[in-house]
Design a protein around this motif. Structure first.
Motif, short mmCIF file in Angstrom:
data_model
loop_
_atom_site.label_atom_id
_atom_site.label_comp_id
_atom_site.label_asym_id
_atom_site.label_seq_id
_atom_site.Cartn_x
_atom_site.Cartn_y
_atom_site.Cartn_z
N VAL A 9 -3.08 0.26 -4.28
CA VAL A 9 -2.53 -0.85 -3.90
C VAL A 9 -2.09 -1.66 -4.91
N GLY A 10 -1.08 -2.51 -4.19
CA GLY A 10 -0.06 -3.48 -5.48
C GLY A 10 -0.92 -4.39 -5.75
N LYS A 11 0.19 -5.39 -6.55
CA LYS A 11 -0.23 -6.66 -6.44
C LYS A 11 -0.78 -8.06 -5.35
N THR B 299 4.00 -2.72 -8.80
CA THR B 299 2.01 -2.62 -8.97
C THR B 299 0.97 -1.31 -8.80
N ALA B 300 1.71 -1.19 -7.31
CA ALA B 300 1.44 -0.20 -6.17
C ALA B 300 1.75 1.30 -6.89
N LEU C 69 0.50 -1.35 -0.18
CA LEU C 69 -0.10 0.01 0.45
C LEU C 69 1.38 1.55 0.24
N ILE C 70 0.98 2.00 -0.99
CA ILE C 70 1.40 3.25 -1.04
C ILE C 70 0.59 4.30 -0.61
N LEU D 212 4.22 7.38 1.63
CA LEU D 212 4.41 6.05 3.31
C LEU D 212 4.28 4.90 2.43
N VAL D 213 5.06 3.93 2.61
CA VAL D 213 5.31 2.34 1.39
C VAL D 213 4.97 1.56 2.90
#
Length: 541
Positions: free
Chosen positions: A387-389, A403-404, A304-305, A345-346
């Motif tokens: 939100v990425g894969k 991907t995020a 999540l970024i 923020l990652v």
């Protein structure tokens, strides 16, 4: 503050002004609570008292009328008065036996003065006593708060606060965390304690058991529930305030622990950064996580970024923000590891529960963050999420991170087209991204939309917009005209021009799909390119 001062009828009878007073009925109710004293000479009092008043009377209102006297006693009982004091003398010489029996039946104190008394002296004395007790309560509460503050400066304050609450109120204390951990401070046996826990969790408290509850909250989140239980007297407002102060102290202790823990975890940022770049093997990842959280058994993860334009300017708020994020997601079965990157923020979201509802839980967490008063009160600009894969293999977190970032990029370029936060909801834009990386996107757009873009560029037209809406309406001309806010004839002219530029077969399935992809691709890239760039390719070819 309207405290319930614990002053009983029995305690008042010890006063010097009651030296010649006699309790002739309702002795079982002498420990009734007295909140105030009233002198009343009327016979209709139900609307004049609030309850727990000690009533003083000479009997002038009913004199020798037994029925009126009986009605007054019934009204006093129904209004929950603390008791009735009557001066025997000019207006009342004796109390009828049936009145005495009525008072005894309801444990209602009936008191007579055998000698003349000054009611003004009685009211002044008792009111002074009530005020003195009220002041004592305030002093006790202040002293209790000071003791809590001292405990907050000691080691392991949580257990000490619970013990202080128990010792001060002489009641059973329950502390139940969100994770289900239960702490009990009580003189009851373990079996009785377990039974009480089940009653609290099932909200099945016995009638004669008095319970007060206060949530332990920090950063607008509830972390635990605090209970006090009395099986004797009702819990007073003072005892509720002591409970409230204790819950606040527990929240402060909890917040301090979370802050310290978050600062410790901040040192792990370098390891997380390396993980996001694919620098750790599966074995290294699992070994590190087991050392960090021994009971953690991740069931897949995602990245999540969270982006805010001014995040890098308020670095002092980072820790509290991360604590808040962690509290939101851990309630939903998600363990967080974080990494700060410029204005982003990652977070690596490690799933602790089943996988089939992970997306829903992540969505709920983001929605909760966006709506929270804590975020709104901070100095952060509007937060942007992506939100990425979702990946099952923790060593593939690099793919989720990549991907995020792509999702965030597209959502920033096309905020009106994409409302979802998830990479899997990009749909056709995933192909657009792939084509863009291979360098064939510009040519693809030109092949299917070049003439339309050139015409709009030269004539300041709206053919591309018309084409997009016409395809969205599946060729329905009436609906298309309504959405474009144009008359049908104007639409026909535009369609004729589109037939001329891209052919009458643009509604054929495969060509239509290609054109729709080209429109999405154009909207994605149009932030950095002008329509003329695509049109010029067509013109030159």
């Amino acid at each position: 503050m309207n405290f319930e001062v614990k002053l009983s009828v029995h305690e008042i009878l010890q006063n010097k002004h009651f030296e010649h007073a006699k309790v002739i009925a309702g002795k079982a109710g002498l420990y009734r609570l007295v909140r105030w004293v009233h002198v009343m000479e009327v016979t209709s009092i139900e609307n004049l008292i609030n309850g727990n008043e000690l009533i003083l009377s000479t009997g002038i209102g009913w004199k020798g009328d037994k029925e009126v006297f009986g009605s007054l006693v019934k009204q006093s009982i129904n209004s929950n008065a603390a008791g009735l004091c009557i001066e025997l003398g000019s207006y009342v010489s004796k109390i009828p036996q049936e009145i005495i029996e009525l008072a005894d039946a309801h444990e209602f104190p009936l008191i007579v003065f055998t000698k003349e008394v000054r009611f003004i002296d009685i009211t002044q004395e008792i009111h002074s006593l009530l005020i003195k007790k009220h002041y004592q309560i305030l002093s006790d509460l202040e002293e209790y708060s000071n003791r809590l503050n001292q405990l907050l400066l000691s080691s392991n304050p949580q257990q000490k606060i619970l013990q202080l609450l128990h010792d001060h109120l002489k009641m059973t204390v329950f502390y139940i965390s969100n994770q289900g951990k239960v702490q009990v401070i009580s003189k009851k046996s373990p079996e009785e304690q377990d039974k009480l826990v089940q009653l609290l969790k099932g909200n099945k408290i016995p009638r004669l058991m008095n319970v007060a509850h206060q949530s332990v909250q920090a950063l607008n989140q509830t972390f635990a529930d605090l209970f006090i239980i009395s099986e004797a007297e009702a819990i007073t407002e003072f005892e509720s305030l002591v409970l409230d102060r204790s819950a606040i102290a527990l929240a402060q202790s909890l917040l301090r622990e979370l802050y310290i823990e978050e600062q410790r975890k901040a040192k792990e940022a370098e390891w997380v950064s390396c993980w996001l770049e694919g620098g750790h093997s599966n074995e290294q990842i699992h070994r590190y996580l087991s050392e960090l959280e021994p009971n953690l058994k991740p069931n897949g993860c995602t990245v999540l970024i969270c982006k805010a334009d001014n995040l890098d300017k308020i670095i002092s708020e980072f820790t509290y923000l991360k604590v808040y994020f962690r509290s939101i997601f851990e309630q939903r079965g998600i363990f967080l590891l974080s990494y700060v990157q410029k204005n982003q923020l990652v977070f690596v979201l490690l799933n602790k529960w089943k996988t089939d509802d992970l997306k829903r839980r992540v969505q709920e967490g983001i929605d909760c963050l966006k709506k929270s008063d804590f975020i709104k009160k901070q100095k952060f600009s509007q937060l942007k999420f992506s939100v990425g894969k979702f990946v099952n293999d923790l060593s593939h977190v690099k793919n989720s991170f990549h991907t995020a970032k792509e999702t965030l990029n597209i959502r920033e370029k096309m905020p009106n087209e994409l409302s979802n936060y998830f990479y899997e909801d990009l749909y056709i834009f995933r192909l657009v991204l792939a084509a863009n990386e291979q360098g064939i996107l510009c040519e693809f757009i030109s092949d299917y939309l070049g003439p339309v873009l050139l015409h709009d560029q030269q004539n300041n037209g709206e053919l591309l917009k018309t084409l997009k809406v016409y395809l969205q309406c599946k060729g329905a001309k009436k609906e298309t005209a309504e959405q474009l806010h144009i008359v049908r004839q104007t639409l026909y002219h535009r369609l004729d021009k589109l037939y001329e530029l891209i052919g009458r077969d643009f509604m054929d399935p495969y060509k239509r799909q290609a054109i729709e992809v080209a429109i999405s691709a154009y909207e994605y890239t149009s932030a950095s390119k002008s329509p003329y760039e695509y049109a010029s390719i067509t013109k030159s070819s």
